[in-house]
Design an enzyme around this catalytic site. Structure first.
Site, mmCIF file in Angstrom:
data_model
loop_
_atom_site.group_PDB
_atom_site.id
_atom_site.type_symbol
_atom_site.label_atom_id
_atom_site.label_comp_id
_atom_site.label_asym_id
_atom_site.label_seq_id
_atom_site.Cartn_x
_atom_site.Cartn_y
_atom_site.Cartn_z
ATOM 1 N N THR A 22 0.828 -1.215 0.000
ATOM 2 C CA THR A 22 0.000 0.000 0.000
ATOM 3 C C THR A 22 0.858 1.259 0.000
ATOM 4 O O THR A 22 0.457 2.293 -0.518
ATOM 5 C CB THR A 22 -0.926 -0.023 1.236
ATOM 6 N N SER A 54 1.257 -7.500 -0.795
ATOM 7 C CA SER A 54 1.924 -8.526 0.034
ATOM 8 C C SER A 54 1.006 -9.674 0.433
ATOM 9 O O SER A 54 1.475 -10.689 0.945
ATOM 10 C CB SER A 54 2.596 -7.909 1.254
HETATM 11 N N1 ASP Z 1 -2.732 -5.478 0.743
HETATM 12 C C1 ASP Z 1 -1.692 -4.521 1.079
HETATM 13 C C2 ASP Z 1 -0.363 -5.282 1.111
HETATM 14 O O1 ASP Z 1 -0.131 -5.980 2.044
HETATM 15 C C3 ASP Z 1 -1.984 -3.896 2.387
HETATM 16 C C4 ASP Z 1 -0.989 -2.892 2.878
HETATM 17 O O2 ASP Z 1 0.136 -2.764 2.446
HETATM 18 O O3 ASP Z 1 -1.378 -2.189 3.841
HETATM 19 O O4 ASP Z 1 0.404 -5.150 0.193
#
Ligand code: ASP
Length: 320
Positions: A14, A61
């Site tokens: 993110t 991730s």
């Molecule tokens: N889905 C994102 C990730 O883990 C969530 C984040 O980075 O806050 O890449």
């Protein structure tokens, strides 16, 4: 005096995410901006430090893969071996940050700081948290005496072994649970509360060999987590045995307990040569060993970290 370099490795998340609407913190696309863009967006960062920036991956991730882990371990090991590198920062998604942190900690036990950081809001938000987190991570990586794999989020520095994502939305989403965080970052300075993780010399020396082994393994061992809950049966475990699982981690209730039917299935698995580790689904506390224990305990690791420890143990010599 010649300043030592800080290496920044980008993996997505993110922190590199963007949404069409600046007020939208959830319906965005992760892993869109490159690490060079993120670093250039932080005023004064490149002039205050000698930085070396490399894009390792561009992933959400939740989709973290063993291939990215292997490449990351190789690059972290390489850069930490260079005399003119003070420390390494890794930008990462929050979802599996604790797993990558623990993987690098267990595999490399580096004597230099390896600092994972992240964001809960995409880079396009009205007030994104990524830039400050990245700046804080560089501060930690450049702090004399800092060592080992840690995570920095919302000004709090956590050890890899303790850190857990505990909140789905808040900026301060991570906790060290029972253990206190190591430090706070306040205005580009570190307020140290505890000790840095110990460097594990034998592992650090074996790192190159270990990474070469990981690179040569086509399929990492199949280790799965099974959870206990009211009415849990043994069906999932029996299906996993049939599918060729090599290790099982119980995310047990309380002190790592399992419903009688699940417990019986886990005993069948163990009798068939599958290693079973007993962890707990409680976010705090360690599973304590009992007299007559049938299964080994997770030694304080959460189920997802115990899974990594078990995979490494099944693949590499010297991992227990
Ligand atoms: N889905 C994102 C990730 O883990 C969530 C984040 O980075 O806050 O890449």
């Amino acid at each position: 005096m010649h300043k030592k370099k800080i290496v920044i490795l980008g993996t997505g998340g993110t922190i590199a995410g963007q949404s069409a609407d600046a007020s939208d913190h959830i319906a965005y696309v992760a892993a869109e901006l490159g690490i060079v863009t993120l670093v250039e967006g932080i005023a004064g960062l490149a002039s205050a430090h000698e930085l070396l920036v490399e894009q390792i991956a561009q992933a959400d991730s939740k989709d973290m893969s063993f291939a990215i882990w292997t490449l990351l371990a190789e690059r972290v090991n390489y850069f930490s071996s260079l005399d003119d590198v003070a420390g390494i920062v890794i930008t990462h998604g929050t979802d599996t940050l604790e797993e990558t942190a623990y993987f690098l900690h267990a595999l490399l036990s580096p004597a230099k700081p390896v600092v994972l950081t992240c964001a809960m809001r995409p880079a396009s938000a009205l007030t994104p948290d990524g830039p400050q987190n990245l700046r804080d991570a560089v501060t930690v990586a450049g702090t004399p005496g800092a060592r080992g794999v840690v995570a920095v989020c919302a000004g709090v520095v956590h050890r890899a072994a303790d850190v857990q994502k505990r909140h789905t939305y808040r900026l301060d989403a991570f906790s060290s649970g029972d253990a206190a965080p190591i430090a706070y970052v306040e205005d580009n300075r570190l307020r140290l509360l505890g000790n840095w993780p110990a460097a594990h010399e034998i592992r650090a020396r074996a790192a190159i060999e270990n990474i070469a082994t990981l690179q040569s393994v086509i399929c990492w061992p199949k280790v799965e987590v099974v959870m206990n809950y009211a009415g849990a049966g043994g069906g999932v475990v029996h299906a996993l045995i049939a599918a060729g699982v090599q290790g099982l981690v119980l995310a047990g209730t309380g002190n790592g307990t399992a419903h009688n039917e699940l417990d019986a299935a886990l005993k069948v698995a163990q009798a068939g040569g599958i290693r079973v580790v007993r962890a707990t689904r409680c976010p705090d506390g360690h599973v304590l060993a009992l007299a007559g224990d049938v299964f080994e305990t997770s030694k304080g690791l959460s189920p997802v970290k115990a899974r990594i420890a078990l995979m490494l143990a099944l693949m590499l010599p010297g991992f227990g």
